[in-house]
Enzyme design. Structure first.
Site, PDB file in Angstrom:
ATOM      1  N   LYS B  56       0.797  -1.224   0.000  1.00 28.59           N
ATOM      2  CA  LYS B  56       0.000   0.000   0.000  1.00 28.59           C
ATOM      3  C   LYS B  56       0.836   1.285   0.000  1.00 28.59           C
ATOM      4  CE  LYS B  56      -4.346  -1.666   0.687  1.00 28.59           C
ATOM      5  NZ  LYS B  56      -5.544  -1.304  -0.080  1.00 28.59           N
ATOM      6  N   SER B  82      -8.866  -0.361   7.040  1.00 30.79           N
ATOM      7  CA  SER B  82      -8.747  -1.417   8.049  1.00 30.79           C
ATOM      8  C   SER B  82      -7.315  -1.541   8.567  1.00 30.79           C
ATOM      9  CB  SER B  82      -9.165  -2.758   7.464  1.00 30.79           C
ATOM     10  OG  SER B  82      -8.250  -3.122   6.452  1.00 30.79           O
TER      11      SER B  82
END
Lengths: 335, 332
Positions: B56, B82
């Site tokens: 990410k 999350s």
């Protein structure tokens, strides 16, 4: 203290020959870094990831060099090889023997984790169980030697094994030529001997520091220049199963005495766990207790207080063969 | 059916230029044991070793850099996550000198929240539903003047994730297929765009937890998921979204294989255990899903011409006090 060494028992030539023998069959392991760790502990650290090595530890280097050299020298007269081992060397020898097409019988203490015993069998070796003490290991192994006419390949106290382990230093200094020091865990001392011989010949000013589990008392021995350990040989009580042997080997001791620093990093179980947790949580690598001990040494106040000129510090992550169903900070799982 | 945003390999190459000095070119691992057991040559791209512990970081840093280099850079950025995207955005914001707020569900693992705070971002807790995440996020954005950087449905995020595909193909040009664990679909979209330009024959496959039903949707050519969007029941907390994103959906429909690997919790755990035990890598459950797909009967039965198969180990941010094969967690 006068050095008891006459030159290097393991020469640079021995180590480069070892490398020629083995590198094709093994991994040139990566060096990992962690900016978090560097900021926290005030130096630049380089982690040599032998947990990624074939068989999950650096032991495959020494085992393959020793077996290959044996076969080169003795050819058909070698019918098989044997050793006694808490796990990693047994696995490494089984793998090396299979690689060279030789039968292998490994003597293993009966409290060795099943996952390690299965790994040894997985390489096609026979496993013989013995009592969990150094004397039983040695005696059972000697019996196999005479019964089957196998050659005994010790886990550490053998110059060809040391030369194999020394290839770690060749690589490490190629990858990080600016290393000022290397922290290495020691059990019987095969790896630190090989690394010290190779590194000191390549870069004499480099400092080799031994890392031990609490109870080995190596610093006292080094400062007095004498083997002060009790007989018969004992195990140290530590969660790091790979570094349980209290005494350095007979060949290893003079090498370590002559080439390693007198300051020895001693690590408790709690510190070993902290070192392991750092590797799992921050570096995302699986390492076993002995490697956790070396990370703990890198984290230690003792190192913190050392010479600021030790700017680039190598840390040997010697292996990753931890039983993942018995990770030390987690409750035991019923298999 | 709306056409897709045109994100091209050029966007990916620009992303690479923006981020490459800050992110790792992650290594590729192989396992001869695995290859022998599963009958192909497998290549594991270790994004668990990436900055912030997951891939990410790529998309987040690309998006933040574009904002920072824009005409009127915002004071900060905000997202809902999350965990992994939140951590990545917090890190990326700090790298570029922007503030950051992260909206996280109240059941996020503490280790993930601590990591986000560790990068200097502010955590705002919401209810554990996709709707609450989005609403809280928009509110914070308005109140603080922060720009919303979504976890997947954004061209700069997708292009950033695409750098992973371009890198993998540089490292292993012989790849025939890549197995990609998928949640919102940012990574698989980026990889598919890279692959289409760089190696059109390469097959990109989605790996999903049971219940996501992507294959049914792809074969029907329609988003069949119920609304409002929900989370799946899976141990893989990084891939719990049931729906693919709206920006990612048309890209996936066009470029990704219709055969989807669907894996159970047990299979995910087996995949994770393999990584820990044999590869000595700490991976989170979503990565275990990728490995499970590589181990699957379904792959076993596929075309033998898929000789070289890539597997994305997307992250390593698992709570080491709560490994899934332990009955009870440790007391931390």
């Amino acid at each position: 203290m006068a050095s008891t060494l006459n030159g290097f028992p393991v020469t640079l030539d021995d180590v480069t020959s070892a490398r020629d023998r083995i590198l094709r069959h093994l991994h040139y392991t990566p060096v990992l870094t962690s900016s978090t760790f560097d900021s926290k502990y005030g130096r630049k650290f380089y982690f040599k990831a032998e947990n990624f090595q074939k068989t999950g530890s650096f032991k495959s280097r020494g085992a393959l060099n020793a077996v290959t050299k044996l076969v080169e020298e003795k050819q058909e007269r070698v019918v098989g090889v044997t050793t006694h081992s808490s796990g990693n060397h047994g696995q490494a020898l089984a793998w090396a023997a299979q690689h060279c097409g030789l039968p292998c019988n490994v003597i293993v203490p009966r409290n060795t984790p099943t996952v390690k015993i299965d790994a040894i069998k997985g390489y096609g070796a026979d496993v013989t169980l013995c009592e969990p003490n150094p004397t039983s290991r040695a005696e059972t192994c000697a019996a196999i030697c005479s019964e089957k006419n196998y050659v005994y390949i010790p886990s550490a106290d053998h110059y060809d094994v040391m030369a194999g382990q020394g290839t770690i230093a060749l690589e490490f200094l190629e990858q990080v030529p600016m290393l000022d020091a290397i922290l290495v865990a020691a059990s019987a001392g095969g790896m630190v001997s090989g690394i010290a011989c190779a590194a000191k010949q390549l870069k004499p000013e480099i400092k080799i520091f031994v890392v031990e589990p609490f109870g080995k008392d190596l610093e006292r021995c080094l400062r007095e220049g004498k083997r002060l350990w009790p007989e018969p040989p004992q195990y140290v009580d530590t969660i790091a199963e790979g570094i349980r042997i209290q005494q350095l080997g007979k060949l290893a001791f003079p090498i370590v005495l002559s080439l390693a620093e007198k300051e020895v990093f001693t690590t408790t179980n709690a510190q070993i766990v902290e070192g392991m947790r750092f590797a799992f949580e921050r570096m995302k690598v699986v390492i076993e207790g002995a490697s956790g001990a070396v990370i703990a040494a890198a984290m230690s106040k003792r190192l913190r207080r050392m010479d600021g000129r030790l700017r680039h510090v190598g840390v040997i992550l010697c292996g990753g063969n931890v039983d993942i169903d018995h990770i030390p900070w987690l409750p035991t799982r019923e298999a | 059916m709306s056409g897709r945003l045109t994100i091209t390999v050029n966007d990916i190459l620009k992303a690479k230029n923006r981020i490459h000095s800050c992110v790792h070119t992650t290594p590729v691992f192989t396992s001869s044991t695995f290859d022998e057991s599963y009958g192909r040559k497998f290549y594991f791209k270790a994004e668990n070793l990436q900055k912030t512990g997951s891939f990410k970081a790529r998309g987040a840093l690309n998006a933040v850099t574009v904002l920072k280099e824009g005409e009127s850079p915002p004071k900060g950025v905000v997202t809902h996550s999350s965990g992994n995207h939140g951590q990545a955005l917090a890190w990326a914001a700090r790298m570029r000198g922007l503030q950051c707020a992260v909206v996280a569900p109240n059941n996020s693992p503490n280790v993930k929240l601590d990591a986000i705070r560790g990068y200097g971002a502010d955590i705002v807790i919401c209810d554990p539903t996709p709707t609450s995440r989005q609403e809280t996020c928009h509110r914070i954005g308005r109140e603080r003047g922060f720009h919303f950087v979504p976890p997947y449905d954004h061209p700069d995020v997708i292009a950033g994730q695409g750098t992973l595909g371009a890198e993998f193909l540089e490292q292993i040009p012989e790849l025939d297929a890549i197995l990609v664990p998928t949640s919102g679909g940012g990574m698989v979209s980026g990889i598919a765009i890279a692959a289409q330009a760089l190696k059109p024959d390469l097959k990109v496959f989605i790996v999903e937890p049971n219940g996501k039903d992507v294959e049914k949707c792809l074969r029907a050519g329609e988003r069949l998921w119920p609304n409002p969007p929900r989370f799946l029941e899976t141990i893989a907390d990084g891939i719990r979204l049931q729906q693919l994103g709206h920006v990612t959906w048309p890209i996936i429909r066009e470029l990704v294989q219709k055969d989807v690997f669907s894996v159970t919790d047990d299979e995910i755990m087996k995949g994770m255990r393999f990584a820990f035990e044999r590869m000595k890598l700490v991976v989170e459950a979503a990565s275990g899903a990728g490995i499970a797909a590589a181990m699957s009967e379904r792959l076993r039965q596929m075309d033998a011409a898929l000789r070289h198969v890539g597997v994305i180990l997307c992250g390593g941010n698992t709570d080491i006090d709560r490994l899934p094969w332990y009955p009870t967690p440790a007391h931390s």
